[in-house]
Design a protein around this motif. Structure first.
Motif, short mmCIF file in Angstrom:
data_model
loop_
_atom_site.label_atom_id
_atom_site.label_comp_id
_atom_site.label_asym_id
_atom_site.label_seq_id
_atom_site.Cartn_x
_atom_site.Cartn_y
_atom_site.Cartn_z
N ILE A 45 1.18 2.43 -3.66
CA ILE A 45 0.38 1.57 -4.55
C ILE A 45 1.31 0.34 -4.86
O ILE A 45 2.33 0.32 -5.26
N ASP A 46 0.69 -0.76 -4.72
CA ASP A 46 1.23 -2.18 -4.87
C ASP A 46 0.49 -2.98 -5.77
O ASP A 46 -0.78 -2.89 -5.79
N CYS A 47 1.16 -3.52 -7.07
CA CYS A 47 0.54 -4.11 -8.25
C CYS A 47 1.14 -5.41 -8.26
O CYS A 47 2.33 -5.41 -8.20
N VAL B 156 11.73 -7.84 -3.54
CA VAL B 156 12.43 -7.15 -2.53
C VAL B 156 11.59 -6.08 -2.28
O VAL B 156 11.27 -5.32 -3.16
N GLU B 157 11.06 -5.69 -1.10
CA GLU B 157 10.22 -4.71 -0.66
C GLU B 157 10.32 -4.01 0.54
O GLU B 157 9.33 -4.22 1.51
N PRO B 158 11.14 -3.24 0.81
CA PRO B 158 11.35 -2.36 2.06
C PRO B 158 10.18 -1.54 2.36
O PRO B 158 9.58 -0.87 1.59
N ASN C 274 -2.79 -11.36 -9.72
CA ASN C 274 -2.52 -12.24 -8.58
C ASN C 274 -2.96 -11.69 -7.20
O ASN C 274 -2.98 -12.39 -6.09
N PHE C 275 -3.49 -10.55 -7.23
CA PHE C 275 -3.87 -9.86 -5.79
C PHE C 275 -5.45 -10.21 -5.68
O PHE C 275 -5.82 -10.39 -4.55
N LEU C 276 -6.27 -10.21 -6.65
CA LEU C 276 -7.67 -10.45 -6.53
C LEU C 276 -7.85 -11.61 -6.28
O LEU C 276 -7.37 -12.85 -6.79
N PHE D 242 8.47 0.40 -1.12
CA PHE D 242 8.89 0.43 -2.67
C PHE D 242 9.39 -0.97 -2.72
O PHE D 242 9.91 -1.66 -1.96
N GLU D 243 8.85 -1.41 -4.03
CA GLU D 243 9.22 -3.15 -4.35
C GLU D 243 9.77 -3.15 -5.87
O GLU D 243 8.93 -2.64 -6.81
N HIS D 244 10.20 -4.15 -6.04
CA HIS D 244 10.52 -4.80 -7.54
C HIS D 244 10.66 -6.24 -7.51
O HIS D 244 11.08 -6.72 -6.49
N ALA E 168 4.46 -11.24 -11.36
CA ALA E 168 5.40 -10.01 -11.07
C ALA E 168 4.74 -9.51 -9.94
O ALA E 168 3.42 -9.45 -9.99
N ASP E 169 5.29 -8.49 -9.13
CA ASP E 169 4.91 -7.87 -8.14
C ASP E 169 6.00 -6.66 -7.96
O ASP E 169 7.07 -6.82 -7.46
N ALA E 170 5.30 -5.59 -7.63
CA ALA E 170 6.00 -4.42 -7.59
C ALA E 170 5.18 -3.12 -6.98
O ALA E 170 4.14 -2.96 -7.13
N ALA E 171 5.80 -2.42 -6.13
CA ALA E 171 5.09 -1.19 -5.30
C ALA E 171 5.86 0.03 -5.32
O ALA E 171 7.36 0.17 -5.59
#
Ligand code: MG
Ligand code: MG
Length: 249
Positions: free
Chosen positions: A94-96, A201-203, A57-59, A232-234, A105-108
Motif C-alpha cells: 500500500i503506497d500513500c 527511499v523506496e526499495p 498527490n496520487f490522484l 517499503f518507503e519513507h 510526503a510519500d510512503a509505502a
C-alpha cells in the motif's frame, strides 16, 4: 542534478504531510482484511485526506485514478485500487501520499493478509530492513548512492533481488523531483548529501529475479517471473543530527 536544500519551515510542512501519510497507513492497514477490496482501502484513505484537509498527490498524477496504490502478491508497484478482493495468504503493498500547503510526503509498506508463508514474511522483513539500512546512510557528507549500496547489500545477502527500473526520488514541492535514488549501486557514488536534502527511499524487492513487466492498464508493474514482491518507503530529511523520517505518526 538539482541540489535542493529545504528550509526548516519547508521540512515542517513535509512533516505535517508525513504524519497524515502515516495515518493513511494505519487506517488502510486496519481495513486490509480477507474479503475487503482494494477500492475499500482507497475509500479509507480518501476519508483521512478529507478529515485532515490535505490534498492527494496520487490522484490524477498522469491520470492515476485513486489516492493510494494497492499492489498484491506478484505486483511490485502502482496497482490501481478496484474490485480485487483480498484473501488469506496474500501480501499487499500500500503506497500513500499527501500534500500540505504545497509540500509532499510519500510512503509505502507491505503487509500480510492473515497468515502468510515464511518466505513471504522474510521477503517483507528483509525489504523493510533494507529501507532502514538505506535511511541510515542519509547523513551530511555521505554520497547519494551509499543509500542504494546499503539497500542492495541487505537484499542480496538474503537471496532476494532489487528492482532496477523503478527507484526512489527527491521530494518537496513535487512528489517526484531530481535526483533519482536507486536501490542499488549504479557504478558511481553520486553527489554528496547535505542537510536539507529530502528523499523518498523506496526499495522494491522481488523474491525471484529482478525483472519487471508492465500490465496492459499502463500502471500495474508485476514481476516478470510471477513470484512475489514487497515495497517499503519513507520520506526522510538529511539533518545536522542525522536522518529524520518524516512519514511517521
Ligand atoms: Mg510511494
Ligand atoms: Mg515514491
Amino acid at each position: 542534478m538539482e541540489d535542493v536544500r529545504r528550509s526548516a519551515d519547508e521540512i515542517a510542512k513535509m512533516r505535517r504531510a508525513g504524519r497524515i501519510v502515516a495515518e493513511m497507513h494505519e487506517r488502510t492497514r486496519a481495513a486490509a482484511r480477507p474479503g475487503a477490496t482494494t477500492a475499500d482501502l482507497d475509500a479509507v484513505a480518501v476519508e483521512v485526506l478529507a478529515r485532515r484537509h490535505a490534498r492527494s498527490n496520487f490522484l490524477n498524477y498522469h491520470g492515476f485514478p485513486a489516492v493510494i496504490c494497492t499492489s498484491p502478491n506478484d505486483m511490485i508497484v502502482h496497482g490501481i485500487p478496484g474490485g480485487y478482493r483480498l484473501a488469506e495468504g496474500d501480501i499487499l503493498s500500500i503506497d500513500c501520499g499527501a500534500i500540505v500547503e504545497g509540500y509532499h510526503a510519500d510512503a509505502a509498506f507491505t503487509m500480510g493478509i492473515g497468515d502468510v508463508t515464511a518466505e513471504d514474511e522474510a521477503l517483507m522483513q528483509v525489504t523493510e530492513q533494507s529501507l532502514w539500512a538505506g535511511i541510515d546512510q542519509m547523513r551530511d557528507g555521505n554520497r547519494l548512492n551509499d543509500i542504494g549500496r546499503a539497500v542492495q547489500a541487505v537484499v542480496e545477502k538474503a537471496g532476494f533481488s532489487v528492482v532496477r527500473e523503478y527507484v526512489g526520488h527527491a521530494i518537496g514541492t513535487a512528489m517526484h523531483e531530481e535526483p533519482q535514488v536507486p536501490n542499488y549501486w549504479p557504478g558511481s557514488p553520486g553527489p554528496k548529501l547535505k542537510s536539507g536534502n529530502v528523499f523518498a527511499v523506496e526499495p522494491m524487492v522481488n523474491a525471484g529475479g529482478a525483472g519487471t513487466r508492465l500490465l496492459g492498464d499502463g500502471w500495474s508493474v508485476v514481476t516478470a517471473d510471477g513470484r512475489r514482491s514487497a515495497h517499503f518507503e519513507h520520506t526522510i530529511a538529511v539533518t545536522e543530527d542525522g536522518p529524520e523520517v518524516l512519514t511517521v505518526p
